[in-house]
Design an enzyme around this catalytic site. Structure first.
Site, short mmCIF file in Angstrom:
data_model
loop_
_atom_site.label_atom_id
_atom_site.label_comp_id
_atom_site.label_asym_id
_atom_site.label_seq_id
_atom_site.Cartn_x
_atom_site.Cartn_y
_atom_site.Cartn_z
N ASP A 10 -1.45 5.13 -6.71
CA ASP A 10 -1.81 4.35 -5.53
C ASP A 10 -1.88 2.87 -5.90
OD1 ASP A 10 -2.72 3.82 -2.87
OD2 ASP A 10 -4.75 3.63 -3.67
N ASP A 53 0.84 -1.20 0.00
CA ASP A 53 0.00 0.00 0.00
C ASP A 53 0.88 1.24 0.00
OD1 ASP A 53 -1.85 2.03 0.38
OD2 ASP A 53 -3.07 0.88 1.76
#
Length: 436
Positions: free
Chosen positions: A313, A115
């Site tokens: 992301d 992440d």
């Protein structure tokens, strides 16, 4: 120049006989038990090419051999810092991309979601309430320890608290909540052990959004992998994400500046003090096919005060664009797909541009400062499980969450090498197929 070794007389006789046979002009005097060292292009070298090379040819040949040698040496170093990556969708029914990590002493292997928009790592621990995956057993690790309330790491986690002498924290992840104790232990990625790595030992989780296997924070904050391994990896990493349909760990997370791609284009990383973990870039335009679509400048503009702008992301699945940008891209996509036929547009869940017949999709190009990224069809279209419906794999940003933020998500990053070079404040993208 001579280098002396102890060699048998028979070996020396055979070697110098070979040299003399190749070039009778070579020195044939008795050298006793010494071995003469010849340059490969020396007239006396048994390895000299049969055809004489020009000076330029010999230099080019040496340069080529050096290049191969350097690639070999780089691979030896880089091999220690390459972590296999897989799609969690096929392995643990999670939309994240996962890596294997070894935690504790002796090591326990767990899967962790990559992440780039979070810092602190966390893993589910023994007796976790609401955890459903493999649990880490701290009591079995001889290097495990709790972080006390006075430690600086306690102030670096989100929402810290100190009900007892040890530190804990709570955070919201999507629609879920996570409660964890702040701990330290040895974490090993690839073959690089990282002692005293600070992470959250999850005690309780509520909601469906939490990655079941744990999380590896790759953001820019103080407790991220970049910050905790700054001396080891110099705050540099890249990854190639395989297709979400892949069953293998065929992608890779490459840690450190060694063996990163050389032929890659960059765009500057932008800093937002209010959202310091996020990797902001300057998206200046979007092209559908050969046409740059008409997007109001404010829809793409970077604004630290409001959080507006564009980020890369790894945890979001489908690219989300603010409404004015998405509508412009969607309408041009529809126009080009339906230009030669009157095709009916349908919807599927959150996708509003779907077709029930085969289509030919135009390319979509994200145009950043200094870098263009053109997406092929596999990064643009998603197909229903039955294969009867094809949709544009992008959507408008929700009105109530991050409505000012454009997110370049992991489906659009698949089969690309995305390089995060924080010391030089830049992000690079190059096409690289890693799906097997």
């Amino acid at each position: 120049m001579k280098t002396t070794f102890s060699l048998s007389p028979l070996f020396l006789f055979l070697l110098f006989s070979l040299v003399q046979g190749l070039n009778p002009k070579c020195d044939t005097q008795d050298h006793g038990s010494t071995l003469q060292v010849f340059h490969v292009f020396s007239p006396c070298s048994p390895f000299r090419p049969s055809k004489a090379l020009s000076w330029a040819e010999s230099v080019l040949q040496l340069q080529a051999k050096d290049q191969v040698r350097l690639q070999f040496l780089a691979s030896l170093v880089a091999g220690r810092s390459v972590v296999p990556v897989a799609s969690g969708r096929q392995i643990i029914q999670s939309p994240t991309y996962i890596v294997r990590a070894k935690i504790g002493t002796p090591p326990q292997t767990l899967l962790m979601a990559m992440d780039t928009s979070n810092d602190a790592a966390w893993i589910p621990c023994t007796a976790c309430d609401g955890c459903t995956s493999t649990l880490f057993a701290p009591e079995k690790s001889t290097t495990f320890k709790n972080v006390n309330c006075g430690a600086p790491q306690c102030n670096q986690v989100p929402n810290p608290s100190c009900g007892t002498s040890s530190c804990s924290f709570n955070l919201t992840y999507g629609s879920s909540t996570v409660a964890a104790n702040v701990v330290q232990d040895t974490v090993t990625l690839a073959t690089d052990p990282i002692p005293d790595y600070t992470f959250g030992c999850v005690a309780k989780t509520i909601g469906p959004s939490t990655p079941p296997q744990g999380l590896l924070g790759l953001g820019r904050g103080p407790l991220s992998l970049l910050s905790q391994t700054q001396n080891l990896y110099q705050s540099t990493f890249s990854y190639c994400l395989p297709s979400f349909k892949s069953l293998n760990f065929s992608g890779s997370l490459r840690l450190g500046p060694v063996a990163q791609p050389i032929r890659i284009k960059y765009t500057p990383l932008l800093k937002n003090p209010r959202r310091s973990s996020l990797y902001y870039v300057n998206l200046v335009a979007i092209r559908v096919g050969r046409r740059i679509v008409n997007i109001p400048p404010e829809a793409l503009a970077f604004n630290p005060a409001t959080g507006a702008g564009t980020i890369f992301d790894s945890g979001t699945v489908f690219t989300r664009l603010v409404a004015p940008a998405y509508v412009a891209v969607r309408d041009e996509f529809r126009r080009r797909v339906g230009a030669k036929a009157n095709l009916t547009v349908t919807s599927l869940g959150g996708f509003d541009t779907c077709y029930t017949v085969p289509i030919v999709a135009p390319t979509i190009t994200f145009m950043f400062s200094g870098m263009n990224v053109t997406l092929p069809e596999d990064n643009i279209l998603i197909h229903s499980s039955a294969g009867s419906t094809t949709c544009l794999a992008m959507a408008s940003a929700p009105d109530n969450v991050n409505s000012v933020l454009n997110v370049i998500a992991n489906m659009q990053q698949q089969n690309h090498r995305v390089l995060y070079d924080v010391p030089n404040s830049r992000l690079g993208v190059a096409r690289e197929v890693c799906t097997k």
